[in-house]
Design a protein around this motif. Sequence first.
Motif, PDB file in Angstrom:
ATOM      1  N   HIS A   1      -7.040  -0.881  -4.891  1.00  0.00           N
ATOM      2  CA  HIS A   1      -7.969   0.214  -4.012  1.00  0.00           C
ATOM      3  C   HIS A   1      -7.584   1.484  -4.222  1.00  0.00           C
ATOM      4  O   HIS A   1      -6.249   1.651  -3.923  1.00  0.00           O
ATOM      5  CB  HIS A   1      -8.525   0.056  -2.791  1.00  0.00           C
ATOM      6  N   TYR A   2      -8.357   2.569  -4.081  1.00  0.00           N
ATOM      7  CA  TYR A   2      -7.849   4.033  -4.236  1.00  0.00           C
ATOM      8  C   TYR A   2      -8.583   4.780  -3.239  1.00  0.00           C
ATOM      9  O   TYR A   2      -9.710   4.748  -3.222  1.00  0.00           O
ATOM     10  CB  TYR A   2      -7.934   4.562  -5.607  1.00  0.00           C
ATOM     11  N   ALA A   3      -8.024   5.872  -2.852  1.00  0.00           N
ATOM     12  CA  ALA A   3      -8.744   6.972  -2.073  1.00  0.00           C
ATOM     13  C   ALA A   3      -9.568   7.688  -2.861  1.00  0.00           C
ATOM     14  O   ALA A   3      -9.100   7.842  -4.250  1.00  0.00           O
ATOM     15  CB  ALA A   3      -7.897   7.654  -1.241  1.00  0.00           C
ATOM     16  N   ASP A   4     -10.618   8.210  -2.633  1.00  0.00           N
ATOM     17  CA  ASP A   4     -11.597   8.834  -3.470  1.00  0.00           C
ATOM     18  C   ASP A   4     -10.535  10.111  -4.029  1.00  0.00           C
ATOM     19  O   ASP A   4     -11.049  10.446  -5.060  1.00  0.00           O
ATOM     20  CB  ASP A   4     -12.764   9.313  -2.801  1.00  0.00           C
TER      21      ASP A   4
ATOM     22  N   ARG B   1      -6.909  -0.127   5.404  1.00  0.00           N
ATOM     23  CA  ARG B   1      -6.515   0.250   6.840  1.00  0.00           C
ATOM     24  C   ARG B   1      -5.007   0.238   7.126  1.00  0.00           C
ATOM     25  O   ARG B   1      -4.341  -0.848   6.909  1.00  0.00           O
ATOM     26  CB  ARG B   1      -7.542  -0.858   7.589  1.00  0.00           C
ATOM     27  N   ARG B   2      -4.709   1.182   7.851  1.00  0.00           N
ATOM     28  CA  ARG B   2      -3.419   1.111   8.246  1.00  0.00           C
ATOM     29  C   ARG B   2      -2.934   0.267   9.245  1.00  0.00           C
ATOM     30  O   ARG B   2      -1.919  -0.407   9.145  1.00  0.00           O
ATOM     31  CB  ARG B   2      -3.211   2.581   9.005  1.00  0.00           C
TER      32      ARG B   2
ATOM     33  N   GLY C   1       0.605  -1.108  -0.025  1.00  0.00           N
ATOM     34  CA  GLY C   1       0.056   0.090   0.257  1.00  0.00           C
ATOM     35  C   GLY C   1       0.760   1.256   0.058  1.00  0.00           C
ATOM     36  O   GLY C   1       1.935   1.320   0.259  1.00  0.00           O
ATOM     37  N   TRP C   2       0.122   2.454  -0.445  1.00  0.00           N
ATOM     38  CA  TRP C   2       0.735   3.499  -0.376  1.00  0.00           C
ATOM     39  C   TRP C   2      -0.150   4.519   0.644  1.00  0.00           C
ATOM     40  O   TRP C   2      -1.263   4.493   0.594  1.00  0.00           O
ATOM     41  CB  TRP C   2       0.829   4.308  -1.699  1.00  0.00           C
ATOM     42  N   PHE C   3       0.513   5.042   1.649  1.00  0.00           N
ATOM     43  CA  PHE C   3      -0.117   6.141   2.359  1.00  0.00           C
ATOM     44  C   PHE C   3       0.385   7.482   2.248  1.00  0.00           C
ATOM     45  O   PHE C   3       1.703   7.684   1.781  1.00  0.00           O
ATOM     46  CB  PHE C   3      -0.069   5.662   4.014  1.00  0.00           C
TER      47      PHE C   3
ATOM     48  N   LYS D   1      -1.370  16.817   9.719  1.00  0.00           N
ATOM     49  CA  LYS D   1      -2.520  15.673   9.385  1.00  0.00           C
ATOM     50  C   LYS D   1      -2.263  14.244   9.601  1.00  0.00           C
ATOM     51  O   LYS D   1      -0.850  14.066   9.597  1.00  0.00           O
ATOM     52  CB  LYS D   1      -2.858  16.065   7.995  1.00  0.00           C
ATOM     53  N   GLU D   2      -3.029  13.473   9.743  1.00  0.00           N
ATOM     54  CA  GLU D   2      -2.910  12.093  10.043  1.00  0.00           C
ATOM     55  C   GLU D   2      -2.483  11.530   8.994  1.00  0.00           C
ATOM     56  O   GLU D   2      -2.690  11.688   7.499  1.00  0.00           O
ATOM     57  CB  GLU D   2      -4.114  11.791  10.552  1.00  0.00           C
ATOM     58  N   ARG D   3      -1.799  10.443   8.766  1.00  0.00           N
ATOM     59  CA  ARG D   3      -1.403   9.536   7.838  1.00  0.00           C
ATOM     60  C   ARG D   3      -2.726   8.966   7.123  1.00  0.00           C
ATOM     61  O   ARG D   3      -3.500   8.412   7.831  1.00  0.00           O
ATOM     62  CB  ARG D   3      -0.601   8.557   8.140  1.00  0.00           C
ATOM     63  N   GLU D   4      -3.007   9.114   5.664  1.00  0.00           N
ATOM     64  CA  GLU D   4      -4.179   8.522   5.256  1.00  0.00           C
ATOM     65  C   GLU D   4      -3.589   7.812   4.168  1.00  0.00           C
ATOM     66  O   GLU D   4      -2.897   7.604   3.449  1.00  0.00           O
ATOM     67  CB  GLU D   4      -4.569  10.028   4.520  1.00  0.00           C
TER      68      GLU D   4
END
Length: 124
Positions: free
Chosen positions: A59-62, A107-108, A35-37, A43-46
């Motif tokens: 999967h990708y963040a919106d 999920r982290r 994964g890539w975060f 800010k928090e790691r996302e």
Amino acid sequence: QVQLVESGGGLVQAGASLRLSCAASGGTFSTFAMGWFRQAMGKEREFVASISWNGYSTHYADSVKGRFTISRDNAKNTVYLQMNSLKSEDTAVYYCARSYSSIDSMRRSEYRYWGQGTQLTVSS
């Protein structure tokens, strides 16, 4: 011991493209999801993107869907993040991570090993 080393970050202008790489060593790469975060200052790691062990599931963040593409080369023990149409809000430190399992996750807590990160700065 598993090591993950990110590279490819830098300073670019909005609208540009860039590809991040994450080279893994010291363990079995091909059977684990990656994964890539990212973490912007203050800010928090996302979550950004994830890929299953064989690359069939992603999967990708919106916020990056349609602009970023995650891929992997198991022969090279490397995972990539192709980033297009970069925006100033993409500015962050980008981390790659290796999952506990072969199934990709957003999920982290599902990721066991982390790299040190690479800085991306997008100027507007």
